[in-house]
Design a protein around this motif. Structure first.
Motif, PDB file in Angstrom:
ATOM      1  N   SER A  56       0.478  45.580 -52.744  1.00 27.62           N
ATOM      2  CA  SER A  56      -0.658  46.400 -52.338  1.00 27.62           C
ATOM      3  C   SER A  56      -1.547  46.708 -53.538  1.00 27.62           C
ATOM      4  O   SER A  56      -1.076  46.754 -54.671  1.00 27.62           O
ATOM      5  N   THR A  57      -2.815  46.957 -53.253  1.00 33.21           N
ATOM      6  CA  THR A  57      -3.751  47.400 -54.297  1.00 33.21           C
ATOM      7  C   THR A  57      -3.634  48.903 -54.527  1.00 33.21           C
ATOM      8  O   THR A  57      -4.278  49.437 -55.422  1.00 33.21           O
ATOM      9  N   PHE A 117     -10.448  60.411 -45.431  1.00 28.64           N
ATOM     10  CA  PHE A 117     -10.692  59.155 -44.719  1.00 28.64           C
ATOM     11  C   PHE A 117      -9.536  58.845 -43.766  1.00 28.64           C
ATOM     12  O   PHE A 117      -9.745  58.502 -42.598  1.00 28.64           O
ATOM     13  N   VAL A 118      -8.308  58.973 -44.265  1.00 26.10           N
ATOM     14  CA  VAL A 118      -7.125  58.647 -43.446  1.00 26.10           C
ATOM     15  C   VAL A 118      -7.042  59.572 -42.230  1.00 26.10           C
ATOM     16  O   VAL A 118      -6.789  59.116 -41.112  1.00 26.10           O
ATOM     17  N   ASN A 145      -8.973  47.826 -51.103  1.00 23.81           N
ATOM     18  CA  ASN A 145      -8.239  49.073 -50.896  1.00 23.81           C
ATOM     19  C   ASN A 145      -8.317  49.523 -49.438  1.00 23.81           C
ATOM     20  O   ASN A 145      -7.325  49.990 -48.872  1.00 23.81           O
ATOM     21  N   LEU A 146      -9.503  49.377 -48.839  1.00 24.16           N
ATOM     22  CA  LEU A 146      -9.683  49.764 -47.436  1.00 24.16           C
ATOM     23  C   LEU A 146      -8.692  49.020 -46.544  1.00 24.16           C
ATOM     24  O   LEU A 146      -8.034  49.628 -45.693  1.00 24.16           O
ATOM     25  N   ILE A 147      -8.583  47.718 -46.759  1.00 24.88           N
ATOM     26  CA  ILE A 147      -7.644  46.926 -45.945  1.00 24.88           C
ATOM     27  C   ILE A 147      -6.225  47.423 -46.159  1.00 24.88           C
ATOM     28  O   ILE A 147      -5.459  47.609 -45.203  1.00 24.88           O
ATOM     29  N   ILE A 150      -5.551  50.694 -44.340  1.00 23.31           N
ATOM     30  CA  ILE A 150      -5.357  50.488 -42.899  1.00 23.31           C
ATOM     31  C   ILE A 150      -3.995  49.862 -42.612  1.00 23.31           C
ATOM     32  O   ILE A 150      -3.323  50.225 -41.642  1.00 23.31           O
ATOM     33  N   VAL A 151      -3.545  48.962 -43.478  1.00 26.72           N
ATOM     34  CA  VAL A 151      -2.209  48.374 -43.313  1.00 26.72           C
ATOM     35  C   VAL A 151      -1.139  49.473 -43.416  1.00 26.72           C
ATOM     36  O   VAL A 151      -0.206  49.522 -42.608  1.00 26.72           O
ATOM     37  N   VAL A 152      -1.286  50.382 -44.383  1.00 24.31           N
ATOM     38  CA  VAL A 152      -0.307  51.465 -44.531  1.00 24.31           C
ATOM     39  C   VAL A 152      -0.383  52.421 -43.338  1.00 24.31           C
ATOM     40  O   VAL A 152       0.648  52.902 -42.863  1.00 24.31           O
ATOM     41  N   ILE A 153      -1.572  52.681 -42.842  1.00 27.66           N
ATOM     42  CA  ILE A 153      -1.701  53.503 -41.630  1.00 27.66           C
ATOM     43  C   ILE A 153      -0.921  52.847 -40.488  1.00 27.66           C
ATOM     44  O   ILE A 153      -0.154  53.513 -39.783  1.00 27.66           O
ATOM     45  N   GLY A 154      -1.094  51.547 -40.313  1.00 25.50           N
ATOM     46  CA  GLY A 154      -0.374  50.831 -39.252  1.00 25.50           C
ATOM     47  C   GLY A 154       1.133  50.906 -39.446  1.00 25.50           C
ATOM     48  O   GLY A 154       1.885  51.140 -38.486  1.00 25.50           O
ATOM     49  N   ASP A 155       1.575  50.731 -40.684  1.00 27.90           N
ATOM     50  CA  ASP A 155       2.997  50.833 -41.022  1.00 27.90           C
ATOM     51  C   ASP A 155       3.524  52.196 -40.589  1.00 27.90           C
ATOM     52  O   ASP A 155       4.561  52.301 -39.923  1.00 27.90           O
TER      53      ASP A 155
END
Length: 184
Positions: A56-57, A117-118, A145-147, A150-155
């Motif tokens: 991850s970034t 944002f989250v 970072n945005l991507i 969103i990946v971490v939100i999905g996780d």
């Protein structure tokens, strides 16, 4: 009739999941109950851990901000308890963790933009406000970072939903109660 989800033991899961349980036991000292719940399925636990541990970034602290905010929005007691402990391990104070859970971080401008944002994108079911998105980028975050955010939100949503459906016992110290996050 109500279905009850017991925490599966090592002997009750597939051979593949037994190997993962052994790795978790070795690395963490125990198999978290929520991870054990993933093992009701032969491949979900391995798939989830690979997803969660992807490159991850984002810094570990930023990932914990996302985990805490999403878990608060979704009112997941399990993930709030686990990520309160992880947040402390990543250097946040108890007070900072409570503030992050509310979707703010007055102690750090960049983390504040991330938390806001989250909270915004999670409450608004994937469509952030222009203001939250603009503030995210103005704080120094990139499109990459945005991507990752969103990946971490999905996780985290996956884990929140699995706990919500299974209600396996929380095996981390309980997180302090914070009022449900109000809509922005």
């Amino acid at each position: 009739m109500s279905v009850t989800f017991e925490v599966p033991t090592r002997e009750q899961v597939s051979e593949n999941n037994q190997a993962i349980f052994d790795q978790l036991e070795k690395g963490l000292g125990f198999v978290p109950n929520l991870y054990a719940a993933y093992a009701y399925n032969d491949t979900a636990l391995g798939d989830y851990l690979a997803f969660q541990n992807r490159k991850s970034t984002l810094k570990a602290k930023e990932r914990e901000v996302i985990n805490l905010v999403v878990s608060q929005v979704n009112e997941c007691r399990y993930c709030l308890a686990a990520h309160t402990a992880l947040g402390k391990m990543n250097g946040f104070t108890d007070e900072q963790i409570l503030e992050i859970r509310s979707g703010e971080a007055s102690f750090d401008e960049k983390i504040d933009a991330l938390a806001k944002f989250v909270k915004d994108i999670t409450i608004n079911r994937s469509i952030p406000s222009t203001e939250a998105l603009d503030n995210f980028f103005a704080a120094g975050y990139t499109k990459a970072n945005l991507i990752d955010v969103i990946v971490v939100i999905g996780d985290k949503i996956i884990s929140n939903f699995i706990h919500g459906a299974t209600q396996v016992p929380v095996d981390f110290p309980a997180a302090p109660v914070l009022e449900a996050v109000a809509a922005i």
